[in-house]
Every structure is written in structure tokens, then in C-alpha cells.
Design an enzyme around this catalytic site. Structure first.
Site, mmCIF file in Angstrom:
data_model
loop_
_atom_site.group_PDB
_atom_site.id
_atom_site.type_symbol
_atom_site.label_atom_id
_atom_site.label_comp_id
_atom_site.label_asym_id
_atom_site.label_seq_id
_atom_site.Cartn_x
_atom_site.Cartn_y
_atom_site.Cartn_z
ATOM 1 N N ASP A 1 206.500 11.554 44.099
ATOM 2 C CA ASP A 1 206.269 13.074 44.455
ATOM 3 C C ASP A 1 205.278 12.900 45.374
ATOM 4 O OD1 ASP A 1 208.861 13.680 42.971
ATOM 5 O OD2 ASP A 1 207.459 14.960 41.660
ATOM 6 N N HIS B 1 207.984 8.583 60.597
ATOM 7 C CA HIS B 1 207.611 7.455 59.094
ATOM 8 C C HIS B 1 208.605 7.049 59.014
ATOM 9 C CE1 HIS B 1 203.779 9.994 60.146
ATOM 10 N NE2 HIS B 1 203.403 9.394 60.529
ATOM 11 N N LYS C 1 214.408 9.332 50.133
ATOM 12 C CA LYS C 1 213.562 10.976 49.760
ATOM 13 C C LYS C 1 214.569 12.659 49.556
ATOM 14 C CE LYS C 1 209.588 9.436 53.313
ATOM 15 N NZ LYS C 1 209.320 9.352 54.081
ATOM 16 N N TYR D 1 208.541 16.435 49.116
ATOM 17 C CA TYR D 1 209.420 14.926 48.724
ATOM 18 C C TYR D 1 208.758 14.974 47.534
ATOM 19 C CZ TYR D 1 206.292 12.885 51.953
ATOM 20 O OH TYR D 1 204.808 12.593 53.103
ATOM 21 N N ASP E 1 200.298 22.967 71.902
ATOM 22 C CA ASP E 1 199.772 23.703 70.460
ATOM 23 C C ASP E 1 200.227 22.652 69.537
ATOM 24 O OD1 ASP E 1 199.759 26.140 71.524
ATOM 25 O OD2 ASP E 1 201.550 27.064 71.532
ATOM 26 N N LYS F 1 197.101 8.214 65.080
ATOM 27 C CA LYS F 1 198.039 7.048 64.830
ATOM 28 C C LYS F 1 199.663 7.214 64.938
ATOM 29 C CE LYS F 1 199.362 8.024 60.106
ATOM 30 N NZ LYS F 1 200.368 7.552 58.573
#
Length: 182
Positions: A48, A62, A72, A132, A163, A169
Site C-alpha cells: 500500500d 509512471h 493498482k 493505492y 499553476d 524527473k
């Protein structure tokens, strides 16, 4: 638990059964047998994760690749996010297509994302806590990513460009056509 929408094969937007009374509410956020009964998918979640972010934060896109790929089940504990997935399953009829949905503490929707999808979210509320469950352990060397603002994907993140708060990365990730399949 009921399926609200099925945007791609083996991907489900789920709504829990909520019991409300004068004290507040109660709902079962996950039950292995009920999940299997509703989706037909048997899964074993082993990890988790939870994050806290402020308005405008965009995390993603990702994924984990190869033997460390992860399915997930995601939801929002506080606030609201725009949750985004991109199908990177080579040979899938929806390969390269994206799906976006607002998940919030108010609607209590959950999105099940099968292995082979890139995932990200944008925080639409002042702050958000995102939770998740993963069916495989994280492995840094198997981490993959796609640039969140790739014009080929044409994702409307809702947040105005000025904003947006995006990690360096994530700004340096490749475009979908350079690093697409998982």
C-alpha cells in the site's frame, strides 16, 4: 461494490456500497472475494502507498515494467484529483489511448488499473491524500515513465500550465512513442 465504467479491458471504475446514518458513513473499501465477484479478477495486493500533495501537483506518468509490473487499485482519502491512465499494452486495441476520471473523498470512487498502464494524477483541490494498493513490490530499476504533457497523448490535466507543479524527473521523461510499451 459496483462497476460504474469500464474504460479499457480489465480496467474498472468502482463505486463502493456506502452505509450512511446520523453518525456518518461506513464502507468496505476492499474485499478480495467481492472484488473478484464484480470484476472477475483475482489479485493479491502486497503493498500500500499513500501520498500527500498540494493543488497543481502532477505526478506521473509512471509504471513498473517486466516482472515488477504492478496492477493498482487507487482512491482519494482527502481532496480531489484527476486520475489519468494510458494503455501501454502492446497489441491492445486501446494501445496509446488515455482515460481520465475525477476521484475524490466525496465520490469515494476507486479505479482498478491493470498491469501495462502508465498512471498519473493532478491535484484539483487545495490538498489531496492519494492511496493505492499494488499487486507487486516497487523496484527502482524497473521504473518507467512518459512525459505527462506529451502532445501525442493530448491529456487535458485541467490545471493551468502556470499553476502546475511537476518534479524535474517527470519533466525529463521521454515521449510515448519513444518509450511506449511496457
Amino acid at each position: 461494490m459496483e462497476i460504474i465504467e469500464r474504460p479499457f479491458d480489465d480496467c474498472f471504475l468502482l463505486k463502493p456500497f456506502i452505509i450512511e446514518d446520523e453518525r456518518g458513513y461506513f464502507f468496505e473499501s476492499f474485499n478480495t472475494q467481492k472484488f473478484k465477484d464484480v470484476t472477475g479478477i483475482s489479485t493479491n495486493f502486497v503493498q500500500d502507498n499513500q501520498s500527500y500533495s498540494s493543488y497543481g501537483v502532477i505526478r506521473g506518468l509512471h509504471a513498473q515494467a517486466n516482472e515488477f509490473a504492478q496492477a493498482k487499485l487507487v482512491r482519494v482519502l482527502q481532496g480531489e484529483v484527476l486520475d489519468v491512465i494510458v494503455d501501454a499494452r502492446k497489441g491492445s486495441p486501446s494501445f496509446g489511448k488515455s482515460y481520465s476520471v475525477k476521484l475524490s473523498a466525496d465520490n469515494k470512487f476507486q479505479l482498478f488499473i491493470p498491469r501495462g498502464f502508465y498512471h498519473g494524477f493532478a491535484v484539483l483541490s487545495e490538498t489531496a491524500e492519494f492511496f493505492y494498493k499494488c499487486d507487486n513490490f516497487y523496484n527502482k530499476s524497473s521504473e518507467r515513465g512518459v512525459f505527462y504533457a506529451d502532445p501525442l497523448l493530448n491529456i487535458d490535466w485541467i490545471i493551468n500550465e502556470e499553476d502546475r507543479v511537476v518534479a524535474k524527473k517527470d519533466l525529463d521523461l521521454s515521449h510515448f512513442n519513444e518509450n511506449s510499451s511496457l
